[in-house]
Design a protein around this motif. Structure first.
Motif, PDB file in Angstrom:
ATOM      1  N   ALA A  35       0.830  -1.207   0.000  1.00 53.16           N
ATOM      2  CA  ALA A  35       0.000   0.000   0.000  1.00 53.16           C
ATOM      3  C   ALA A  35       0.865   1.258   0.000  1.00 53.16           C
ATOM      4  O   ALA A  35       0.542   2.243  -0.675  1.00 53.16           O
ATOM      5  CB  ALA A  35      -0.937   0.003   1.201  1.00 53.16           C
ATOM      6  N   THR A  36       1.972   1.227   0.719  1.00 51.25           N
ATOM      7  CA  THR A  36       2.883   2.377   0.756  1.00 51.25           C
ATOM      8  C   THR A  36       3.505   2.621  -0.617  1.00 51.25           C
ATOM      9  O   THR A  36       3.546   3.760  -1.097  1.00 51.25           O
ATOM     10  CB  THR A  36       3.990   2.150   1.809  1.00 51.25           C
ATOM     11  N   GLY A  40       0.802   3.865  -2.935  1.00 50.21           N
ATOM     12  CA  GLY A  40       0.424   5.227  -2.549  1.00 50.21           C
ATOM     13  C   GLY A  40       1.442   6.258  -3.013  1.00 50.21           C
ATOM     14  O   GLY A  40       1.066   7.319  -3.532  1.00 50.21           O
ATOM     15  N   TRP A  41       2.722   5.957  -2.822  1.00 50.56           N
ATOM     16  CA  TRP A  41       3.761   6.888  -3.276  1.00 50.56           C
ATOM     17  C   TRP A  41       3.736   7.024  -4.797  1.00 50.56           C
ATOM     18  O   TRP A  41       3.923   8.112  -5.344  1.00 50.56           O
ATOM     19  CB  TRP A  41       5.152   6.436  -2.822  1.00 50.56           C
ATOM     20  N   TYR A  85       1.120   6.697  -6.790  1.00 45.83           N
ATOM     21  CA  TYR A  85      -0.041   7.531  -7.131  1.00 45.83           C
ATOM     22  C   TYR A  85       0.230   8.997  -6.782  1.00 45.83           C
ATOM     23  O   TYR A  85      -0.059   9.901  -7.569  1.00 45.83           O
ATOM     24  CB  TYR A  85      -1.287   7.033  -6.397  1.00 45.83           C
ATOM     25  N   PHE A  86       0.790   9.242  -5.614  1.00 41.82           N
ATOM     26  CA  PHE A  86       1.072  10.608  -5.173  1.00 41.82           C
ATOM     27  C   PHE A  86       2.031  11.312  -6.139  1.00 41.82           C
ATOM     28  O   PHE A  86       1.783  12.451  -6.554  1.00 41.82           O
ATOM     29  CB  PHE A  86       1.654  10.590  -3.756  1.00 41.82           C
TER      30      PHE A  86
END
Length: 129
Positions: free
Chosen positions: A29-30, A33-34, A36-37
């Protein structure tokens, strides 16, 4: 690259490399998430885009090899010629300019203005303005 990182994180989580499967899920997930960010920020900010995405690099200009650029990206003449042949270009002198794009593909503008052929199995990309 993202898929390789996620696959590695998932395999470590399932094979017992972490204390629990939850640790592997948190890592996946990390990473996602990074990704996508950074994609979102590079879409909205020119400064972030310039830091995260490299500009196209010219490998051939006016039929002449740009050896410094090829050396910088560790591309051999044989690799370049192979990619050009896939696009229907037999001779480097036929090229006005060829760029190594950020996704690793090579885009070509021919001297005669004709579109390079598409490799087998790929459809022609539509230009979006």
């Amino acid at each position: 690259m993202l898929l390789v990182l996620i696959a590695d994180a998932a395999s470590n989580g399932m094979s017992g490399g972490y204390d629990s499967v939850t640790d592997g899920c948190i890592l996946i997930a990390t990473i996602a998430g990074w990704n996508y960010f950074l994609d979102s920020m590079s879409f909205h900010s020119e400064v972030v885009r310039s830091l995260v995405q490299p500009p196209p690099l010219a490998l051939v200009r006016k039929g002449k090899l740009q050896r410094k650029a090829m050396r910088q990206e560790l591309i051999t003449l044989e690799e370049l010629q192979s990619k050009l042949r896939q696009q229907g270009i037999e001779n480097i002198e036929e090229i006005k300019i060829a760029y190594l794009e950020e996704d690793g593909e090579i885009s070509v503008v021919r001297n005669d203005g004709q579109e390079p052929e598409q490799p087998p199995g790929q459809s022609a990309k539509k230009k979006v303005l």
